[in-house]
Design a protein around this motif. Structure first.
Motif, PDB file in Angstrom:
ATOM      1  N   SER A 197      10.041  75.633  -5.615  1.00  0.00           N
ATOM      2  CA  SER A 197      10.884  76.611  -6.321  1.00  0.00           C
ATOM      3  C   SER A 197      10.580  77.905  -5.783  1.00  0.00           C
ATOM      4  O   SER A 197       9.451  78.193  -5.537  1.00  0.00           O
ATOM      5  CB  SER A 197      10.243  76.195  -7.882  1.00  0.00           C
ATOM      6  OG  SER A 197      10.933  77.336  -8.744  1.00  0.00           O
ATOM      7  N   ASP A 198      11.468  78.768  -6.061  1.00  0.00           N
ATOM      8  CA  ASP A 198      11.315  80.183  -5.745  1.00  0.00           C
ATOM      9  C   ASP A 198      10.965  81.184  -6.825  1.00  0.00           C
ATOM     10  O   ASP A 198      10.770  82.359  -6.650  1.00  0.00           O
ATOM     11  CB  ASP A 198      12.356  80.679  -4.911  1.00  0.00           C
ATOM     12  CG  ASP A 198      13.925  80.939  -5.887  1.00  0.00           C
ATOM     13  OD1 ASP A 198      13.678  80.272  -7.132  1.00  0.00           O
ATOM     14  OD2 ASP A 198      14.773  81.288  -5.512  1.00  0.00           O
ATOM     15  N   GLU A 199      10.496  80.504  -8.074  1.00  0.00           N
ATOM     16  CA  GLU A 199      10.104  81.229  -9.174  1.00  0.00           C
ATOM     17  C   GLU A 199       8.512  81.665  -9.034  1.00  0.00           C
ATOM     18  O   GLU A 199       7.943  80.743  -8.737  1.00  0.00           O
ATOM     19  CB  GLU A 199      10.559  80.474 -10.339  1.00  0.00           C
ATOM     20  CG  GLU A 199      10.167  80.906 -11.555  1.00  0.00           C
ATOM     21  CD  GLU A 199      10.394  80.299 -12.886  1.00  0.00           C
ATOM     22  OE1 GLU A 199      10.502  80.967 -14.244  1.00  0.00           O
ATOM     23  OE2 GLU A 199      10.287  79.043 -12.807  1.00  0.00           O
ATOM     24  N   LEU A 200       8.396  82.859  -9.593  1.00  0.00           N
ATOM     25  CA  LEU A 200       6.855  83.216  -9.724  1.00  0.00           C
ATOM     26  C   LEU A 200       6.870  83.916 -10.999  1.00  0.00           C
ATOM     27  O   LEU A 200       7.377  84.856 -11.240  1.00  0.00           O
ATOM     28  CB  LEU A 200       6.624  83.923  -8.520  1.00  0.00           C
ATOM     29  CG  LEU A 200       6.315  83.306  -7.332  1.00  0.00           C
ATOM     30  CD1 LEU A 200       5.888  84.597  -5.971  1.00  0.00           C
ATOM     31  CD2 LEU A 200       5.197  82.228  -7.149  1.00  0.00           C
ATOM     32  N   VAL A 201       5.853  83.173 -11.896  1.00  0.00           N
ATOM     33  CA  VAL A 201       5.685  83.775 -13.149  1.00  0.00           C
ATOM     34  C   VAL A 201       4.181  84.241 -13.013  1.00  0.00           C
ATOM     35  O   VAL A 201       3.438  83.256 -12.678  1.00  0.00           O
ATOM     36  CB  VAL A 201       5.994  82.760 -14.237  1.00  0.00           C
ATOM     37  CG1 VAL A 201       5.611  83.540 -15.666  1.00  0.00           C
ATOM     38  CG2 VAL A 201       7.510  82.321 -14.491  1.00  0.00           C
ATOM     39  N   PRO A 252      12.892  75.020 -14.669  1.00  0.00           N
ATOM     40  CA  PRO A 252      13.035  73.580 -13.992  1.00  0.00           C
ATOM     41  C   PRO A 252      14.590  73.892 -13.104  1.00  0.00           C
ATOM     42  O   PRO A 252      14.550  73.214 -12.002  1.00  0.00           O
ATOM     43  CB  PRO A 252      13.283  72.628 -15.075  1.00  0.00           C
ATOM     44  CG  PRO A 252      13.648  73.351 -16.425  1.00  0.00           C
ATOM     45  CD  PRO A 252      13.010  74.584 -16.213  1.00  0.00           C
ATOM     46  N   SER A 253      15.319  74.515 -13.629  1.00  0.00           N
ATOM     47  CA  SER A 253      16.787  74.853 -12.865  1.00  0.00           C
ATOM     48  C   SER A 253      16.489  75.465 -11.337  1.00  0.00           C
ATOM     49  O   SER A 253      17.367  75.392 -10.700  1.00  0.00           O
ATOM     50  CB  SER A 253      17.777  75.699 -13.795  1.00  0.00           C
ATOM     51  OG  SER A 253      17.305  76.847 -13.629  1.00  0.00           O
ATOM     52  N   ARG A 254      15.386  76.026 -11.089  1.00  0.00           N
ATOM     53  CA  ARG A 254      14.844  76.763 -10.032  1.00  0.00           C
ATOM     54  C   ARG A 254      14.392  75.570  -8.824  1.00  0.00           C
ATOM     55  O   ARG A 254      13.982  76.113  -7.764  1.00  0.00           O
ATOM     56  CB  ARG A 254      14.069  77.849 -10.076  1.00  0.00           C
ATOM     57  CG  ARG A 254      14.429  79.064 -11.086  1.00  0.00           C
ATOM     58  CD  ARG A 254      15.203  79.966 -10.545  1.00  0.00           C
ATOM     59  NE  ARG A 254      14.581  80.779  -9.780  1.00  0.00           N
ATOM     60  CZ  ARG A 254      14.277  81.985  -9.908  1.00  0.00           C
ATOM     61  NH1 ARG A 254      14.117  82.378 -11.391  1.00  0.00           N
ATOM     62  NH2 ARG A 254      13.413  82.727  -9.154  1.00  0.00           N
ATOM     63  N   ILE A 255      14.217  74.479  -9.306  1.00  0.00           N
ATOM     64  CA  ILE A 255      13.395  73.528  -8.559  1.00  0.00           C
ATOM     65  C   ILE A 255      14.571  73.117  -7.387  1.00  0.00           C
ATOM     66  O   ILE A 255      15.721  72.632  -7.919  1.00  0.00           O
ATOM     67  CB  ILE A 255      12.754  72.146  -9.304  1.00  0.00           C
ATOM     68  CG1 ILE A 255      11.690  72.876 -10.276  1.00  0.00           C
ATOM     69  CG2 ILE A 255      12.403  71.486  -8.415  1.00  0.00           C
ATOM     70  CD1 ILE A 255      10.916  71.945 -11.190  1.00  0.00           C
ATOM     71  N   ALA A 256      14.262  72.838  -6.249  1.00  0.00           N
ATOM     72  CA  ALA A 256      15.198  72.318  -5.079  1.00  0.00           C
ATOM     73  C   ALA A 256      14.380  71.777  -4.058  1.00  0.00           C
ATOM     74  O   ALA A 256      13.296  71.522  -4.047  1.00  0.00           O
ATOM     75  CB  ALA A 256      15.871  73.784  -4.503  1.00  0.00           C
TER      76      ALA A 256
END
Length: 261
Positions: A204-208, A164-168
């Motif tokens: 978010s720029d995260e990709l799992v 969640p820290s990657r949410i912007a």
């Protein structure tokens, strides 16, 4: 201050004038999944009293891990009805209008977006999302100098994320690392139709990566972006989707209070 009032703690932050501004805001939310349903609850809990909710889907067992209305007791119920009941349990005085349907090229004309102060996009179809962006930013342009201008906020992809820290929040053309935003930009450039106004997005720029356990017949999608007219089947969890939705609601709340720069 009457602390028996459900909004007493809100009023300590907003003041009574702020509560009045929130209660008079007219908001429409498209999509009541893992993002839109939490945006709706946040708005009503914070004092928004005029809300239109739009979704064509029914509650499914796979929704229970992340969507506000989904429980084992209401599988098969229309999401708009389940969400409406929940919101009225929170605030019986709220005016909740339900539309059990999709925002598509065939239905778009039935929605007068310029009649709302805020339009929230939590749609999970690429084609429908692109159309809503075009029409909502058109409403922003046509109402910009009116007494009640329309403001638009959009959710980018909330699947395939765990941190969640990657949410912007960023303006649409400045969103980085989101396959959905990239797919939308490609679509707009190819069609030659561009949004009429800038607008903020939650992303978010995260990709799992998905684990390879997708059932036969489902479409996973290697690039994780939404398909034209169909969503890829990707993993998603509540602690991400809910924060997306709550952040969308916070944009409305802060803008209404004059605290969004």
């Amino acid at each position: 201050m009457d602390f028996n009032n459900p909004l007493s703690r809100t009023a300590l932050l907003t003041g009574l004038d702020g509560l009045e501004r929130l209660s008079s805001a007219r908001v429409i939310i498209f999509g009541l999944g893992g993002v839109g349903s939490w945006a709706a609850e946040t708005l009503v809990r914070t004092g928004v009293r005029q809300l239109t909710i739009v979704d064509a889907d029914t509650v499914a067992p796979s929704n229970i891990n992340r969507q506000m209305p989904a429980t084992v007791n209401n599988v098969g119920e229309a999401k708009v009805e389940a969400v409406r009941r929940r919101l009225l349990d929170i605030c019986p005085e709220a005016e909740i209008t339900t539309v059990c349907g999709r925002y598509t090229a065939e239905t778009a004309e039935s929605f007068r977006l310029d009649e709302y102060d805020y339009v929230i996009d939590a749609i999970d179809s690429l084609a429908d999302k692109a159309l809503l962006i075009l029409r909502a930013t058109e409403a922003m342009a046509t109402t910009a100098h009116s007494e009640r201008p329309t403001t638009f906020f959009s959710s980018m992809g909330a699947a395939l994320k765990l941190d969640p820290s990657r949410i912007a929040v960023a303006e649409f053309w400045k969103v980085k690392g989101c396959p959905l935003a990239a797919a939308l930009r490609r679509r707009f450039k190819k069609s030659g139709q561009m949004p009429r106004r800038k607008f903020r997005c939650v992303y978010s720029d995260e990709l799992v990566a998905n684990h390879d356990i997708v059932e036969s017949g489902e479409e996973a999608g290697a690039d994780t972006a939404m398909r034209y007219g169909k969503v890829a089947t990707n993993g998603s969890v509540m602690h991400i989707t809910a924060i997306f939705g709550i952040t969308l609601a916070s944009l409305v709340i802060r803008h209404r209070l004059g605290r969004l720069g």
